[in-house]
Scaffold this active site. Sequence first.
Site, short mmCIF file in Angstrom:
data_model
loop_
_atom_site.label_atom_id
_atom_site.label_comp_id
_atom_site.label_asym_id
_atom_site.label_seq_id
_atom_site.Cartn_x
_atom_site.Cartn_y
_atom_site.Cartn_z
N GLY A 205 0.71 -1.27 -0.16
CA GLY A 205 0.12 0.03 0.07
C GLY A 205 1.01 1.35 0.15
N ASN A 206 0.22 2.45 0.45
CA ASN A 206 1.18 3.69 0.43
C ASN A 206 0.40 4.55 1.46
OD1 ASN A 206 -0.85 5.53 -0.79
ND2 ASN A 206 -0.66 4.00 -2.64
#
Length: 398
Positions: A205-206
């Site tokens: 993810g980020n």
Amino acid sequence: MKGKKIIVGVTGSIAAYKAATLVRLLVKAGAEVRVLMTPAAQQFISPLTLATLSKHPVHSEISSESAWNNHVEMGLWADALVVAPLTASTLAKMAHGICDNILVAVYLSARCPVFFAPAMDVDMWAHRSTQDNVKRLLDCGNHLIPVGVGELASGLIGEGRMAEPEDIVATLAAHFQSADTLKGRKVMITAGPTYEPIDPVRFIGNRSSGKMGIALADEAAARGAEVTLILGPSFYGPQHPGVTTIAVQTADEMYEAALMHFPGSDVAILSAAVADYRPQDTANQKLKKIADTLPIQLVKNPDIAAELGRLKTTKQLIVGFALETNDEIPNAKAKMEKKNFDFIVLNSLNDPGAGFVHDTNKISILHRNNKILHFELKSKTAVAADIIDEVATLLSDF
Ligand code: CTP
């Protein structure tokens, strides 16, 4: 202003006498006005005066011996709540949710835009506590009607005078005018991160929180647009009832949802931080810790923006985002050209307070005609208003 439902909240300041003019001007402009007073306000102006001018009873208690005043109903009834004058005390209560009177209860229940016109002495206004509380109210998306400079009740001269009632009415009128600027328009927004699964437990993810895109969705809806928010995994969500949220997890899901909704949209605002790559294979079961290294083969995700840029008709606008760490302007311009955006919103990770996680952002807007607008560091709500202003201006040429 005709037919607009406005709640005027009056607190205990010497400037409370100006509330009478404010109510009279609003009623004259065609608004339906209800007045709420804090108990302290009644020492400065009589409820009877404001009841007579607004043509409705004035409330100052959540409940009395004979009745309970439904603050939720009042909060939902209003098209706007304006607190004028706002004392340091009620400002602090609003900022911290201290709900010991009907005005704060209605403020906390309201879904409409809230305007506040502070009134206090110069040093109270300048005090760090007051300024922190103002900032908190602004961060919640409320609108400050700036104080004036002049002689104050104490005899001191400086900042702290309540704005004149005529200026407060003009601010509200301008708000209602802009509230219709996107009426009948369909706006699609992508926001948040995407999560690309490695196995049922882990993902790539980020750090995107989704807050910028959510603020854009609320702002566009507040201006009358029908908004579809395609939102990756986020702890936050929109507040405006005019926003329909489609929750997605992966870039592929975001891509499918965007392709489905884009043809019916006038505008697409692509604020999502879409993962560029995903694991080629997703394990069906949780991966066990066996080997010393675990190579994960990544494959490219679809570029939603580039695909929508290809599909865009002459009747549609696309707004892109670029978060850059170096060569910001050339990189952002190249993205705008490559993906066929009408303008691009640039934030640099070099600016403190900008980009992911924060409640603030500092942006520049780059247009196709090389025009560049640089903005100050602001709350994401205020940044959203700047971006939607640009969208509304471009749309008005269509
Ligand atoms: N974008 C998108 N789909 C992707 C990647 C990006 O819709 N798969 C959109 C973003 O929402 C943003 C714009 O494209 O509006 C630019 O995103 P960015 O990640 O900066 O662009 P990339 O093309 O991925 O470039 P980079 O190599 O800098 O990551």
